[in-house]
Design a protein around this motif. Structure first.
Motif, PDB file in Angstrom:
ATOM      1  N   ARG A  69      15.192   0.410   1.427  1.00 22.96           N
ATOM      2  CA  ARG A  69      14.171   1.171   2.146  1.00 22.96           C
ATOM      3  C   ARG A  69      14.747   1.911   3.349  1.00 22.96           C
ATOM      4  O   ARG A  69      15.231   1.299   4.295  1.00 22.96           O
ATOM      5  CB  ARG A  69      13.062   0.194   2.585  1.00 22.96           C
ATOM      6  N   ASP A  88       8.458   0.997   8.202  1.00 21.75           N
ATOM      7  CA  ASP A  88       7.782   1.277   6.956  1.00 21.75           C
ATOM      8  C   ASP A  88       6.375   1.805   7.242  1.00 21.75           C
ATOM      9  O   ASP A  88       5.596   1.175   7.938  1.00 21.75           O
ATOM     10  CB  ASP A  88       7.716   0.000   6.107  1.00 21.75           C
ATOM     11  N   THR A  90       4.091   2.522   4.866  1.00 31.29           N
ATOM     12  CA  THR A  90       3.217   2.321   3.713  1.00 31.29           C
ATOM     13  C   THR A  90       1.804   1.905   4.118  1.00 31.29           C
ATOM     14  O   THR A  90       0.821   2.507   3.670  1.00 31.29           O
ATOM     15  CB  THR A  90       3.818   1.288   2.735  1.00 31.29           C
ATOM     16  N   LEU A  93      -0.089   4.766   5.747  1.00 35.29           N
ATOM     17  CA  LEU A  93      -0.420   5.801   4.766  1.00 35.29           C
ATOM     18  C   LEU A  93      -1.561   5.350   3.846  1.00 35.29           C
ATOM     19  O   LEU A  93      -2.464   6.132   3.544  1.00 35.29           O
ATOM     20  CB  LEU A  93       0.817   6.172   3.943  1.00 35.29           C
ATOM     21  N   GLU A  94      -1.513   4.094   3.425  1.00 33.61           N
ATOM     22  CA  GLU A  94      -2.570   3.564   2.559  1.00 33.61           C
ATOM     23  C   GLU A  94      -3.925   3.591   3.274  1.00 33.61           C
ATOM     24  O   GLU A  94      -4.951   3.895   2.664  1.00 33.61           O
ATOM     25  CB  GLU A  94      -2.231   2.150   2.105  1.00 33.61           C
ATOM     26  N   GLN A 100      -3.644   2.353  -2.812  1.00 30.14           N
ATOM     27  CA  GLN A 100      -2.307   1.755  -2.758  1.00 30.14           C
ATOM     28  C   GLN A 100      -1.231   2.800  -3.042  1.00 30.14           C
ATOM     29  O   GLN A 100      -1.367   3.607  -3.960  1.00 30.14           O
ATOM     30  CB  GLN A 100      -2.189   0.624  -3.782  1.00 30.14           C
ATOM     31  N   ILE A 101      -0.192   2.783  -2.256  1.00 34.97           N
ATOM     32  CA  ILE A 101       0.941   3.684  -2.431  1.00 34.97           C
ATOM     33  C   ILE A 101       2.102   2.871  -3.005  1.00 34.97           C
ATOM     34  O   ILE A 101       2.467   1.829  -2.455  1.00 34.97           O
ATOM     35  CB  ILE A 101       1.339   4.329  -1.086  1.00 34.97           C
ATOM     36  N   GLU A 102       2.652   3.355  -4.092  1.00 35.40           N
ATOM     37  CA  GLU A 102       3.797   2.680  -4.731  1.00 35.40           C
ATOM     38  C   GLU A 102       5.080   2.882  -3.931  1.00 35.40           C
ATOM     39  O   GLU A 102       5.864   1.969  -3.754  1.00 35.40           O
ATOM     40  CB  GLU A 102       3.989   3.193  -6.163  1.00 35.40           C
ATOM     41  N   ALA A 103       5.290   4.113  -3.478  1.00 37.02           N
ATOM     42  CA  ALA A 103       6.499   4.440  -2.721  1.00 37.02           C
ATOM     43  C   ALA A 103       6.302   5.806  -2.077  1.00 37.02           C
ATOM     44  O   ALA A 103       5.417   6.562  -2.458  1.00 37.02           O
ATOM     45  CB  ALA A 103       7.710   4.464  -3.644  1.00 37.02           C
ATOM     46  N   TYR A 104       7.130   6.115  -1.120  1.00 35.14           N
ATOM     47  CA  TYR A 104       7.137   7.453  -0.549  1.00 35.14           C
ATOM     48  C   TYR A 104       8.570   7.820  -0.205  1.00 35.14           C
ATOM     49  O   TYR A 104       9.440   6.963  -0.064  1.00 35.14           O
ATOM     50  CB  TYR A 104       6.215   7.567   0.674  1.00 35.14           C
TER      51      TYR A 104
END
Length: 121
Positions: A69, A88, A90, A93-94, A100-104
């Motif tokens: 990461r 992070d 995540t 952003l969520e 739900q965000i898997e990745a960015y």
């Protein structure tokens, strides 16, 4: 995936963001008979499996990176790519998007010190 583990090891041990061509030359040191198409096929497979990251910057060849990461700084003039370790995002952003965000993949554009020096005062 005959060469996959070796390619994964090359990418994970690199401190650079390697192009397919750079991976090819590193792999060729141990496997002289390997061809570039094999490297591309294995890189694509490793990327689809989520075992490596592919970094695309407009006007430049894709580069490959370990899955750890982190985010990236991209010089908008020379294209130099550097790692940056931000917290992070995540959860934030969520919260903002409501799912739900898997990745960015965060790429921050900037002017690197070398390019900055070349700018007229």
């Amino acid at each position: 995936m005959r060469y996959g583990q070796s390619i994964l090891k090359i990418i994970n041990s690199s401190h650079e963001h390697m192009t397919a061509e750079q991976v090819f030359f590193a792999l060729k040191e141990h496997f002289p008979a390997v061809v570039i198409a094999t490297v591309y096929n294995n890189l694509n497979s490793l990327y689809r499996q989520g075992r490596i990251r592919k970094i695309s910057v407009e006007g430049q060849p894709d580069r490959y990176d370990r899955i750890t990461r982190h985010d990236h700084l991209v010089c908008c003039r020379c294209g130099k790519l550097s790692d940056i370790f931000l917290s992070d995002l995540t959860a934030d952003l969520e919260k903002q998007v409501g799912f739900q965000i898997e990745a960015y993949d965060l790429k921050i554009q900037y002017l690197c010190p070398e390019c900055k020096k070349k700018e007229p005062s």
